[in-house]
Scaffold this motif. Structure first.
Motif, PDB file in Angstrom:
ATOM      1  N   ASP B 595       0.849  -1.188   0.000  1.00 42.59           N
ATOM      2  CA  ASP B 595       0.000   0.000   0.000  1.00 42.59           C
ATOM      3  C   ASP B 595       0.888   1.242   0.000  1.00 42.59           C
ATOM      4  O   ASP B 595       1.857   1.303   0.761  1.00 42.59           O
ATOM      5  CB  ASP B 595      -0.881   0.024   1.253  1.00 42.59           C
ATOM      6  CG  ASP B 595      -2.009  -1.002   1.156  1.00 42.59           C
ATOM      7  OD1 ASP B 595      -2.125  -1.655   0.096  1.00 42.59           O
ATOM      8  OD2 ASP B 595      -2.758  -1.150   2.135  1.00 42.59           O
ATOM      9  N   PHE B 596       0.592   2.227  -0.806  1.00 42.60           N
ATOM     10  CA  PHE B 596       1.337   3.482  -0.850  1.00 42.60           C
ATOM     11  C   PHE B 596       0.391   4.635  -0.606  1.00 42.60           C
ATOM     12  O   PHE B 596      -0.651   4.730  -1.254  1.00 42.60           O
ATOM     13  CB  PHE B 596       1.993   3.684  -2.223  1.00 42.60           C
ATOM     14  CG  PHE B 596       3.087   2.711  -2.486  1.00 42.60           C
ATOM     15  CD1 PHE B 596       4.399   3.017  -2.104  1.00 42.60           C
ATOM     16  CD2 PHE B 596       2.833   1.499  -3.092  1.00 42.60           C
ATOM     17  CE1 PHE B 596       5.414   2.103  -2.340  1.00 42.60           C
ATOM     18  CE2 PHE B 596       3.847   0.588  -3.314  1.00 42.60           C
ATOM     19  CZ  PHE B 596       5.133   0.880  -2.939  1.00 42.60           C
ATOM     20  N   SER B 597       0.751   5.489   0.351  1.00 38.66           N
ATOM     21  CA  SER B 597      -0.052   6.688   0.548  1.00 38.66           C
ATOM     22  C   SER B 597       0.760   7.874   0.087  1.00 38.66           C
ATOM     23  O   SER B 597       1.942   7.965   0.379  1.00 38.66           O
ATOM     24  CB  SER B 597      -0.401   6.851   2.026  1.00 38.66           C
ATOM     25  OG  SER B 597      -1.326   5.867   2.396  1.00 38.66           O
ATOM     26  N   PHE B 598       0.122   8.768  -0.616  1.00 37.66           N
ATOM     27  CA  PHE B 598       0.849   9.949  -1.079  1.00 37.66           C
ATOM     28  C   PHE B 598      -0.110  11.133  -1.148  1.00 37.66           C
ATOM     29  O   PHE B 598      -1.341  10.975  -1.180  1.00 37.66           O
ATOM     30  CB  PHE B 598       1.519   9.700  -2.429  1.00 37.66           C
ATOM     31  CG  PHE B 598       0.603   9.191  -3.489  1.00 37.66           C
ATOM     32  CD1 PHE B 598      -0.159  10.074  -4.249  1.00 37.66           C
ATOM     33  CD2 PHE B 598       0.515   7.823  -3.751  1.00 37.66           C
ATOM     34  CE1 PHE B 598      -0.991   9.594  -5.228  1.00 37.66           C
ATOM     35  CE2 PHE B 598      -0.328   7.348  -4.730  1.00 37.66           C
ATOM     36  CZ  PHE B 598      -1.089   8.229  -5.486  1.00 37.66           C
ATOM     37  N   LEU B 599       0.485  12.281  -1.130  1.00 41.80           N
ATOM     38  CA  LEU B 599      -0.301  13.504  -1.244  1.00 41.80           C
ATOM     39  C   LEU B 599      -0.221  13.991  -2.680  1.00 41.80           C
ATOM     40  O   LEU B 599       0.803  13.852  -3.341  1.00 41.80           O
ATOM     41  CB  LEU B 599       0.260  14.586  -0.309  1.00 41.80           C
ATOM     42  CG  LEU B 599       0.250  14.242   1.174  1.00 41.80           C
ATOM     43  CD1 LEU B 599       0.883  15.380   1.982  1.00 41.80           C
ATOM     44  CD2 LEU B 599      -1.161  13.977   1.667  1.00 41.80           C
ATOM     45  N   LEU B 679       5.292  11.337  -1.281  1.00 43.53           N
ATOM     46  CA  LEU B 679       5.013  10.182  -0.421  1.00 43.53           C
ATOM     47  C   LEU B 679       4.804  10.648   1.005  1.00 43.53           C
ATOM     48  O   LEU B 679       5.483  11.550   1.481  1.00 43.53           O
ATOM     49  CB  LEU B 679       6.192   9.213  -0.460  1.00 43.53           C
ATOM     50  CG  LEU B 679       6.211   8.246  -1.636  1.00 43.53           C
ATOM     51  CD1 LEU B 679       7.288   7.190  -1.408  1.00 43.53           C
ATOM     52  CD2 LEU B 679       4.868   7.580  -1.827  1.00 43.53           C
ATOM     53  N   ARG B 680       3.815  10.075   1.718  1.00 44.77           N
ATOM     54  CA  ARG B 680       3.584  10.466   3.102  1.00 44.77           C
ATOM     55  C   ARG B 680       4.576   9.758   4.002  1.00 44.77           C
ATOM     56  O   ARG B 680       5.014   8.645   3.719  1.00 44.77           O
ATOM     57  CB  ARG B 680       2.158  10.122   3.518  1.00 44.77           C
ATOM     58  CG  ARG B 680       1.152  11.002   2.805  1.00 44.77           C
ATOM     59  CD  ARG B 680      -0.229  10.713   3.288  1.00 44.77           C
ATOM     60  NE  ARG B 680      -0.448  11.230   4.644  1.00 44.77           N
ATOM     61  CZ  ARG B 680      -1.535  10.958   5.358  1.00 44.77           C
ATOM     62  NH1 ARG B 680      -2.473  10.163   4.862  1.00 44.77           N
ATOM     63  NH2 ARG B 680      -1.683  11.473   6.558  1.00 44.77           N
ATOM     64  N   GLU B 681       4.895  10.426   5.094  1.00 40.98           N
ATOM     65  CA  GLU B 681       5.853   9.842   6.040  1.00 40.98           C
ATOM     66  C   GLU B 681       5.258   8.617   6.695  1.00 40.98           C
ATOM     67  O   GLU B 681       4.052   8.474   6.805  1.00 40.98           O
ATOM     68  CB  GLU B 681       6.203  10.874   7.113  1.00 40.98           C
ATOM     69  CG  GLU B 681       7.290  11.818   6.659  1.00 40.98           C
ATOM     70  CD  GLU B 681       7.561  12.830   7.739  1.00 40.98           C
ATOM     71  OE1 GLU B 681       7.935  12.418   8.848  1.00 40.98           O
ATOM     72  OE2 GLU B 681       7.357  14.021   7.456  1.00 40.98           O
ATOM     73  N   GLY B 682       6.160   7.794   7.197  1.00 42.56           N
ATOM     74  CA  GLY B 682       5.726   6.641   7.989  1.00 42.56           C
ATOM     75  C   GLY B 682       5.186   5.514   7.153  1.00 42.56           C
ATOM     76  O   GLY B 682       4.608   4.585   7.674  1.00 42.56           O
TER      77      GLY B 682
END
Lengths: 344, 684
Positions: B595-599, B679-682
């Protein structure tokens, strides 16, 4: 011999001995049956006996039996409440909450009914054919042996577009189109919307659904028409339904037959029946042997081939089958009406 | 038509109990719609058929009963008391429009005192629902209801010059009819005229001026045969329908005209009149008698039952046909002139079948020796679509194909609707070009009745003019959703429908077709709020729209809440070929999920990211889904957080962590380059 009064006392004792034993709902119910059961309940039997008791005893005994009955009813109610309240372990989940359902939409009742009709004919080897709803005078009337300016057209009151275009008044034009492009054997049904210039009333609307059917082959007879339509009507309305064929007139069939089934509402027993008007019969469909002129019009030799055809209004048949008093319900699309039929 | 049993008995000695009479008439095709007893008589209101004018009088019905019960038809004499003067000497009849009037008979009856009819005649007329007027008018009604032959009686004194001219009306002529209406006549309409002007509209209604009045002394009786089409056209054009026109437009018995006149003359002479000698009978071209071949074999071939030869001969004879035997169990059959419905062998077979009894023909299932191989494809596709939508929780509706032209214009589809020339209502005077107004109507109806949500679909045709001459009808799917969705359980509040409810339903429906997937593209459409509609594209061609309906449009139907709807042209899709179905083996080796979260900027739609991911040449990437979308703190203003799940798999072996990391980095690199993602941190 013990008097009636003694026997009342006996029953009271028996109940009082039995009552404390009844701990759960099931045994309370058994107790109720034993004493209050309609046929063999002991108190009920006392009432029976009371009927033949001598007059001087009757009054007193009657009062006693009634008192006993009231007491037993009260006690049973109390026992029942107690049984429900009996201590039960606390639960994490209340299993008596309603289940969670995913809502599935409901088909329109006319679609359902039409599909039922289609299914029966598909099982007999018929194919489904469709055609345009805006038709020409030729396909809607002339090819079907309605001469221009013939009063027979009055029964098919027509909504006209312009020139020779009109809204088809039946799905028979589909039959003509299929006969034009296919060689016999032909075995089809033609479902679809049809239009008439009707002022809306409970059983007439300017648009309704129809299923028509056609068979053309060598050696097809009126006996085949009867046998096949009887089978269809039994499959639709039940094996035992009575069917009758009586002469009628349609320009496109010769001989023609109107088909009635016995009134499902009154079976002919109600002279004022709203559905059959007291005749005991309900007209369900029109049919007949395809008129030789209709065959000639599509270049099928009537000396070599013969055929039969039928037509039925889906709406009116569904009204009859479900006891729906007004045709317009189908087109108001009130979901409270429509959704009932998913469970049919 | 009302039939009196007593009157019938003048022609045939029927004696059946009421119920048996009703049943037996029904089984030869004459259905009594009502049956009532009246003064010891039985009145049956029989359903009539457009092809059987011969049964529009008691004689014809009696003939049917006679054939059924094998009873003879009773003939009556109609003696006429005659004067010395010849009819031809006092009246002159000319037919100037032979095609519209093939036969015209008449005679004069002098000295009839106008007054009430005799009691017996009044009773007959009242029994069938007529009001007796005076003896002369009553006689013509009596003959009509006895025999089906319409007559007309003129006040002979008012026929100018004693001349009867049967001709087409001249332009500009008018006639004041018996009911006082002024009829505007035109060529093509047949009139009866005297030496100067029309005195009756032939076969439909008489003129007031030449009508019977108390001062009438001499009567001219007309008994004629008029062309059915001519009568029908004229009656329709003038909006008239009379007992006479009803019969003439179905076809009068050309052979009976003289007898009709004689019958009337006889009745009038019984009332004190004296008839002129001899009947005028203008019959310029008597048609050749109609002869039809009937083969016994054909009866069996059409009916599926062998009917005895004697039965065929007997019943047809009783019905008035003359049979002349021919070779091989066949006959040459002379058709009587009153049977205008019989001209082919099949017509005779029907007569045999009717009287033999439909109930005696054995039912046999139609033999089948071949079955259709191909299913009806478009119906099968439609069934899949319907099934998918029901599964999505949409209820099916069926709306009128008619539309209100104003509402139709408000729906703003921009197509030219097909107008109906003679609508049953002005609010249903065109055919619909879109399914949306009907669905909005359904929403209004149900919301007004307390439902909290409406989620419905319809499949049906829309109709429009492509150009002046060419019209089309296309099968459309329409769907609409507004308010709470039904079916929430105890622990979940019912969900409010939104745009994605309808979009999802459209996707589900179209996926069921196994076509190439449709693509959605933002595009405005006049039915939908600007900026809130998607076009549905199939291989680049727009086949429909989904979106939020324009508030002005829904408010027109008094729906005040947001309504999401869609409409798809199924005709455009059903012509296409679906992808062939191919089975894909179930994977043997485990996959890996990252899973990749990004802004990303809020202006960047998810669709852009999806498009980039979809086009990647990345053999290990099996698929991807959006699993979360989030805006608001801690996500900075103007940005949105997307979480995308990437699924990796190798078809022949288990993946190692390193190669997944490498592929994932490449994918993220692509997204970064194209969309300026962060990319979001963590998150690894």
């Amino acid at each position: 011999m013990a008097t009636l009064k003694d026997r009342i006392e006996e029953v009271r004792k028996a109940f009082e001995e039995a009552a404390p034993q009844a701990g759960d709902a099931k045994s309370v119910e058994e107790l109720r049956t034993a004493f209050l059961g309609r046929k063999r309940g002991r108190i009920m039997l006392l009432f029976e006996e009371l009927k033949s008791a001598p007059a001087e005893e009757k009054r007193e005994a009657g009062r006693l039996v009634n008192e006993l009955k009231v007491a037993v009813v009260d006690r049973l109610q109390a026992l029942e409440n107690g049984a429900l309240m009996a201590v039960r372990p606390a639960r994490e989940i209340d299993l008596t909450l309603p289940g969670r359902q995913r809502y599935v939409g409901r088909p329109h009742p006319l679609t359902l009914f039409q599909e039922e009709i289609e299914r029966i004919f598909l099982s007999m080897g018929f194919a489904i054919e469709e055609g345009p709803e805006i038709e020409t005078d030729y396909y809607n009337f002339e090819a079907l042996n309605f001469p221009p300016h013939h009063p027979a057209r009055d029964k098919w009151d027509t909504l006209f577009i312009k020139g020779d275009l009109l809204l088809r008044t039946h799905t028979s034009p589909v039959q003509v189109r299929v006969m034009e492009r296919t060689k016999p054997p032909i075995r089809i049904i033609c479902p679809g919307r049809v239009f008439r210039r009707e002022t809306p009333d409970p059983t007439h609307l300017p648009m309704f659904l129809q299923v028509e059917g056609l068979v053309v082959d060598q050696g097809v007879t009126f006996a085949n028409l009867k046998g096949t339509l009887e089978h269809f009507l039994r499959a639709l309305f039940g094996e035992k339904v009575k069917v009758r064929f009586r002469p009628s007139y349609f320009p496109f069939t010769e001989p023609s037959a109107e088909v009635d089934i016995e009134c499902l509402v009154c079976s002919g027993r109600d002279p004022d029946c709203r559905v059959c008007g007291g005749t005991g019969w309900k007209e369900i469909l029109g049919s007949g042997m395809v008129d030789p002129q209709v065959l000639k019009n599509v270049n099928i030799d009537p000396e070599k081939y013969s055929g039969w055809a039928f037509g039925l209004g889906v709406d009116r048949t569904a009204m009859f089958a479900f006891g729906i008093p007004e045709m317009r319900y189908f087109y108001e699309n009130d979901l409270r009406f429509l959704r009932q039929f998913g469970a049919k | 038509m009302k039939i009196s049993q007593d009157w019938i008995r003048e022609y045939v000695a029927v004696d059946l109990p009421r119920q048996e009479l009703v049943d037996r008439l029904t089984m030869i095709g004459w259905v009594p719609e009502t049956v009532e007893e009246k003064d010891g008589d039985l009145i049956l209101d029989l359903e009539t058929y457009a092809n059987r004018p011969d049964t529009l009088g008691h004689l014809g019905v009696a003939r049917e009963l006679g054939a059924l019960l094998r009873l003879p038809l009773l003939e009556k004499d109609w003696p006429v008391a005659e004067l010395d003067e010849e009819t031809a000497a006092v009246a002159d009849v000319q037919i100037a429009a032979e095609a519209l009037c093939p036969r015209y008979c008449g005679l004069v009856v002098r000295g009839v005192p106008v007054g009430p009819s005799p009691e017996w005649m009044r009773r007959r007329l009242e029994a069938v629902g007529l009001r007796p007027i005076n003896n002369i008018v009553d006689v013509s009604n009596y003959v009509l209801f006895a025999t089906g032959q319409p007559l007309h009686t003129f006040d002979f004194g008012r026929i100018g010059g004693g001349r009867i001219v049967v001709r087409e009306a001249k332009r500009g002529e008018t006639l004041v009819d018996l009911d006082g209406r002024t009829l505007a006549l035109e060529p093509g309409m047949l009139v009866i005229a005297d030496e100067s002007r029309p005195v009756a509209l032939a076969g439909i209604i008489g003129g007031q001026a030449s009508g019977i009045s108390e001062s009438t002394r001499d009567v001219f009786i007309e008994s004629a045969c008029f062309d059915p089409i001519g009568i029908r056209k004229t009656a329709k054009k003038l909006g008239l329908a009379t007992d006479a026109s009803y019969r003439f437009e179905r076809g009068a018995d050309i052979g009976f005209a003289p007898q009709g006149a004689r019958m009337a003359a006889s009745l009038l002479t019984q009332m004190g009149g004296r008839a002129s000698r001899g009947l005028i009978d203008c019959y310029p071209r008597p048609p050749k008698a109609l002869r039809v071949r009937l083969r016994l074999r054909r009866v069996a071939e059409l009916l599926g039952v062998v009917v005895p030869e004697e039965f065929v001969v007997d019943v047809l004879g009783r019905l008035g046909f003359r049979l002349e035997p021919a070779a091989h169990h066949a006959w040459r059959v002379d058709v009587p002139t009153f049977r205008v419905d019989v001209s082919r062998e099949a017509d005779l077979v029907e007569e045999v079948a009717r009287f033999y009894g439909y109930d005696r023909i054995p039912p046999r299932v139609t033999p089948v020796d071949s079955f259709p191989l191909a299913a009806n494809r478009s119906r099968e596709r439609l069934a899949r679509i319907r099934q998918a939508l029901l599964g999505q929780g949409f209820d099916e509706v069926i709306n009128w194909s008619f539309a209100d032209p104003e509402r139709e214009a408000a729906a703003a589809g921009g197509r030219t609707p097909v107008a109906i020339q003679n609508p049953f209502s002005n609010r249903a005077s065109v055919m619909r070009t879109t399914l949306l107004p009907g669905l909005v109507e359904n929403a209004a109806w149900n919301l007004n009745r307390g439902l909290e949500g409406v989620h419905v679909f319809e499949t049906g045709n829309v109709y429009y003019w492509v150009d002046e001459k060419k019209h089309r009808e296309d099968l459309h799917l329409g769907l609409l959703s507004t308010g709470l969705r039904p079916g929430a359980g105890p622990s979940g509040a019912p969900a409010e429908a939104d745009f994605f409810t309808v979009k999802g339903a459209v996707e589900a429906a179209l996926e069921a077709l196994r076509f190439d997937p449709v693509v959605f593209e933002e595009r405005d459409h006049p039915s939908f709020e600007p900026g809130s509609a998607l076009a549905v594209l199939y291989r680049g061609q727009a086949v429909g729209f989904v979106g939020t309906l324009r508030a002005a449009f829904t408010a027109g139907a008094s729906v005040e809440r947001p309504v999401i709807a869609g409409e798809i042209d199924l005709s455009a899709l059903f012509g296409k070929t679906p992808r062939p179905f191919e089975f894909v083996p179930v994977p043997k080796f485990p996959g890996v999920v990252r899973d990749f979260s990004f802004l990303v900027d809020r202006a960047v739609p998810y669709g852009d990211a999806a498009r980039i991911l979809g086009r990647l040449d990345q053999p290990l990437l099996e698929g991807f889904e959006l699993v979360d979308r989030f805006a608001g703190p801690p996500v900075p203003e103007g940005r949105v957080s997307l979480t995308i799940r990437l699924r990796f798999r190798h078809p022949q072996r288990t993946l190692v962590a390193g190669e997944v990391d490498k592929a994932a980095q490449e994918i993220i690199g692509h997204l970064k380059a194209a969309l300026d993602i962060q990319l979001r941190e963590g998150i690894n």
